[in-house]
Design an enzyme around this catalytic site. Structure first.
Site, PDB file in Angstrom:
ATOM      1  N   ILE A 113       0.890  -1.365   0.214  1.00  0.00           N
ATOM      2  CA  ILE A 113       0.126   0.180  -0.138  1.00  0.00           C
ATOM      3  C   ILE A 113       0.678   1.075  -0.172  1.00  0.00           C
ATOM      4  O   ILE A 113       1.796   1.769   0.617  1.00  0.00           O
ATOM      5  CB  ILE A 113      -0.775  -0.061   1.448  1.00  0.00           C
ATOM      6  N   ASP A 133       9.891   8.162  -1.351  1.00  0.00           N
ATOM      7  CA  ASP A 133       8.970   9.504  -1.629  1.00  0.00           C
ATOM      8  C   ASP A 133       8.541   9.409  -3.256  1.00  0.00           C
ATOM      9  O   ASP A 133       9.991   9.276  -4.515  1.00  0.00           O
ATOM     10  CB  ASP A 133       9.612  10.293  -1.763  1.00  0.00           C
ATOM     11  N   ASN A 167      -2.198   3.841  -3.529  1.00  0.00           N
ATOM     12  CA  ASN A 167      -3.440   5.107  -2.774  1.00  0.00           C
ATOM     13  C   ASN A 167      -2.602   6.611  -3.017  1.00  0.00           C
ATOM     14  O   ASN A 167      -3.430   6.970  -2.969  1.00  0.00           O
ATOM     15  CB  ASN A 167      -3.353   4.630  -1.710  1.00  0.00           C
ATOM     16  N   TYR A 202      -4.075  18.147 -11.178  1.00  0.00           N
ATOM     17  CA  TYR A 202      -4.903  17.274 -10.095  1.00  0.00           C
ATOM     18  C   TYR A 202      -5.911  16.477 -11.328  1.00  0.00           C
ATOM     19  O   TYR A 202      -5.422  15.263 -10.719  1.00  0.00           O
ATOM     20  CB  TYR A 202      -5.276  17.833  -8.652  1.00  0.00           C
ATOM     21  N   LYS A 253      -6.131  12.101 -12.777  1.00  0.00           N
ATOM     22  CA  LYS A 253      -7.206  11.750 -11.647  1.00  0.00           C
ATOM     23  C   LYS A 253      -7.718  10.724 -12.610  1.00  0.00           C
ATOM     24  O   LYS A 253      -7.643   9.531 -13.130  1.00  0.00           O
ATOM     25  CB  LYS A 253      -7.705  11.969 -10.876  1.00  0.00           C
TER      26      LYS A 253
END
Length: 259
Positions: free
Chosen positions: A7, A60, A87, A152, A156
């Site tokens: 994750i 990172d 995620n 952004y 997405k």
């Protein structure tokens, strides 16, 4: 280690809750984030509460080559990932030409490039064993252009369409790819992106409820799951295909202006 889930962005918010859900089901974890202290706190909590094994990797993923470094570290430790949960991500609010380019590039690297590369690296092993599940955290922002969050929203949209496409490529396997599309959620995202002072985040849902929706959809092999929308937001989503684009853009801009 059994039923290993990797994750990213696991130190807080939806990622942290996904880690708890997987651990509660007896699965082992490789949790990845930038903040070592937060990861170690989560590792201790999960191992004590659920008696499972947790590996932490501080990375990172907004930096070049970070995804490959992460993959190599997992392989060097001899782990085989069965659940890949991409995620990690962040947003920035402001006009595209006024926001710092280095931060926008980091957003592109984290939200799109690392997610894609990690999928590219881990997927062949899943195909080899004909078994695996991938969950990508996208956003309801992927349904539309986003004035004041231009990059952004665009990243997405990429995540959603990328996940859907490879899910169909894998139609004749036992591997599933699920895309989680949350609305406004109680996480650090709002403060980090500058969205916490906008009307869009006046009403939010818990990270736990979004994580449960995403994890359950992944387990069921669903293609998409939308989570955390209010009744009004649901109506807006359904009206998008019928709204003139100029009108839609104006609506979205106003929703993202500081109130």
């Amino acid at each position: 280690m059994k039923k290993i889930a990797l994750i990213t962005g696991a130190s807080s918010g939806i990622g942290k809750e996904l880690a708890h859900i997987h651990a509660a089901k007896g699965g082992s974890l490789i949790i990845v984030a930038r903040r070592k202290e937060k990861l170690e706190e989560l590792k201790t909590a999960l191992e004590v509460k659920y008696d499972i094994r947790v590996i932490t990797i501080v990375k990172d993923l907004s930096q070049p080559n970070a995804a490959k470094e992460l993959y190599n570290e997992v392989k060097e430790k001899g782990f085989e990932v069965e659940y890949l949960i991409n995620n990690a991500g962040f947003g920035l609010r402001g006009k595209f030409h006024e926001l710092p380019w280095d931060r926008q590039l980091q957003m592109i690297n984290l939200n799109m490039v690392s997610l894609t590369e990690l999928t590219y690296l881990f997927l062949p092993e899943m195909v080899k064993h004909n078994c695996g599940k991938i969950l990508n955290t996208s956003s309801t922002a992927s349904f539309m252009p986003g004035p004041l969050q231009a990059i952004y929203f665009a990243t997405k949209a990429y995540v959603t369409f990328f996940g859907n496409a490879i899910a169909e490529e894998l139609h004749d396997t036992n591997i599933t790819v699920t895309t989680l599309m949350p609305g406004a959620t109680e996480t650090e995202f709002a403060k980090t992106s500058g969205m916490d002072k906008t009307g869009l985040f006046e009403k939010t849902v818990t990270a736990r409820s979004v994580a449960e929706d995403g994890y359950n959809a992944m387990e069921q092999g669903k293609l998409d799951v939308v989570s955390g929308l209010t009744f009004a937001q649901n109506l807006m989503m359904k009206s998008i295909p019928f709204t003139p684009k100029r009108t839609l853009l104006k609506q979205i801009r106003k929703m993202q202006e500081v109130s």
